[in-house]
Write a protein that holds these residues in place. Sequence first.
Motif, PDB file in Angstrom:
ATOM      1  N   ALA A 197       0.834  -1.209   0.000  1.00 45.74           N
ATOM      2  CA  ALA A 197       0.000   0.000   0.000  1.00 45.74           C
ATOM      3  C   ALA A 197       0.866   1.255   0.000  1.00 45.74           C
ATOM      4  N   ASN A 198       1.895   1.269   0.835  1.00 49.65           N
ATOM      5  CA  ASN A 198       2.785   2.432   0.883  1.00 49.65           C
ATOM      6  C   ASN A 198       3.486   2.646  -0.454  1.00 49.65           C
ATOM      7  N   GLY A 199       3.990   1.561  -1.037  1.00 49.92           N
ATOM      8  CA  GLY A 199       4.669   1.677  -2.323  1.00 49.92           C
ATOM      9  C   GLY A 199       3.738   2.120  -3.432  1.00 49.92           C
ATOM     10  N   TRP A 200       2.541   1.583  -3.425  1.00 50.18           N
ATOM     11  CA  TRP A 200       1.537   1.955  -4.431  1.00 50.18           C
ATOM     12  C   TRP A 200       1.207   3.439  -4.339  1.00 50.18           C
ATOM     13  N   MET A 201       1.000   3.940  -3.111  1.00 48.45           N
ATOM     14  CA  MET A 201       0.665   5.352  -2.968  1.00 48.45           C
ATOM     15  C   MET A 201       1.843   6.255  -3.334  1.00 48.45           C
ATOM     16  N   LEU A 202       3.054   5.812  -3.064  1.00 47.57           N
ATOM     17  CA  LEU A 202       4.217   6.589  -3.501  1.00 47.57           C
ATOM     18  C   LEU A 202       4.293   6.619  -5.024  1.00 47.57           C
ATOM     19  N   ARG A 203       3.972   5.513  -5.660  1.00 45.84           N
ATOM     20  CA  ARG A 203       3.946   5.469  -7.125  1.00 45.84           C
ATOM     21  C   ARG A 203       2.886   6.418  -7.681  1.00 45.84           C
ATOM     22  N   GLU A 204       1.735   6.483  -7.011  1.00 46.36           N
ATOM     23  CA  GLU A 204       0.684   7.412  -7.436  1.00 46.36           C
ATOM     24  C   GLU A 204       1.139   8.864  -7.272  1.00 46.36           C
ATOM     25  N   LEU A 205       1.851   9.136  -6.184  1.00 51.80           N
ATOM     26  CA  LEU A 205       2.367  10.493  -5.974  1.00 51.80           C
ATOM     27  C   LEU A 205       3.302  10.897  -7.102  1.00 51.80           C
ATOM     28  N   ALA A 206       4.111   9.947  -7.568  1.00 53.32           N
ATOM     29  CA  ALA A 206       5.090  10.250  -8.612  1.00 53.32           C
ATOM     30  C   ALA A 206       4.435  10.736  -9.901  1.00 53.32           C
ATOM     31  N   LYS A 207       3.165  10.422 -10.096  1.00 50.96           N
ATOM     32  CA  LYS A 207       2.468  10.871 -11.301  1.00 50.96           C
ATOM     33  C   LYS A 207       2.303  12.389 -11.320  1.00 50.96           C
ATOM     34  N   THR A 208       2.267  12.999 -10.128  1.00 51.56           N
ATOM     35  CA  THR A 208       2.092  14.450 -10.045  1.00 51.56           C
ATOM     36  C   THR A 208       3.288  15.159  -9.418  1.00 51.56           C
ATOM     37  N   ASP A 209       4.098  14.425  -8.648  1.00 55.81           N
ATOM     38  CA  ASP A 209       5.250  15.052  -7.992  1.00 55.81           C
ATOM     39  C   ASP A 209       6.344  14.000  -7.792  1.00 55.81           C
ATOM     40  N   GLU A 210       7.009  13.668  -8.884  1.00 56.96           N
ATOM     41  CA  GLU A 210       8.048  12.634  -8.831  1.00 56.96           C
ATOM     42  C   GLU A 210       9.194  13.042  -7.916  1.00 56.96           C
ATOM     43  N   ASP A 211       9.534  14.324  -7.907  1.00 52.70           N
ATOM     44  CA  ASP A 211      10.635  14.784  -7.061  1.00 52.70           C
ATOM     45  C   ASP A 211      10.341  14.531  -5.583  1.00 52.70           C
ATOM     46  N   ALA A 212       9.102  14.761  -5.176  1.00 52.62           N
ATOM     47  CA  ALA A 212       8.737  14.535  -3.772  1.00 52.62           C
ATOM     48  C   ALA A 212       8.832  13.054  -3.428  1.00 52.62           C
TER      49      ALA A 212
END
Length: 239
Positions: A186-201
């Motif tokens: 779940a944590n990895g999936w949500m980080l992957r989703e974040l990368a779609k809008t803010d890969e640097d973060a």
Amino acid sequence: MAVIDDILEALETLADPAGKVVLQRFFKTGKGQYGEGDIFLGIKVPEQRAVAKAFYKAAVPGDVESLLKSDIHEHRLTAAFILTLQYKAAASPEQKQAVFDCYISNRSRINNWDIVDSSTHKIVGPYVHETGQFSLLYELAAEPSLWSKRIAVVALWFLWKKGYVAEGLDLIARNLEHPHDLMHKANGWMLRELAKTDEDAMLGFLEQHYQHVPRTTLRYAIEKLDKPVRKNILRGIFP
């Protein structure tokens, strides 16, 4: 006939004994596994969504709670589908509050990853944004229940797009080293989703916490990056 009886009858007619065997194996229902004791009818997800769509306007909280209290997985998943449709259709803050209250007060029955993942970003995420109560996610993430923690984290699927980057990363960090692989995923999936809008973060978070990020979380998070970048990150080398 009461609405709950109509829903149960509709689901029963869709039961598939062969599918039941497959699902009980897939969802790890054996002794000591995360889905221990869960009972399946073998109903396909699109069919459950169709039942929810047919009855969500007529279903009252008591009907939904009856489904959620059931030991049958498809009853609980259909209840979650009904609540997501009701939240989306709600015409007032009071109606949304009623749907949210039904969901969150019965969260102990939102107790498998598919039930969580199909509902929290459509109910809890929007509710947190609309009410400004991000602290609710911290409270859920602090509960001992694996499913409460996952409800909190997967709600970020909605909230990333609303700008809750710092808060969301803090939330993930709080359970980054949780022992269960369903939280790692779940944590990895949500980080992957974040990368779609803010890969640097996302990359900054992984670099900061690299020594404590489970490998499953890391692999899920970087899955969509270019292969050379993925290889370097797995070795601890960041762009």
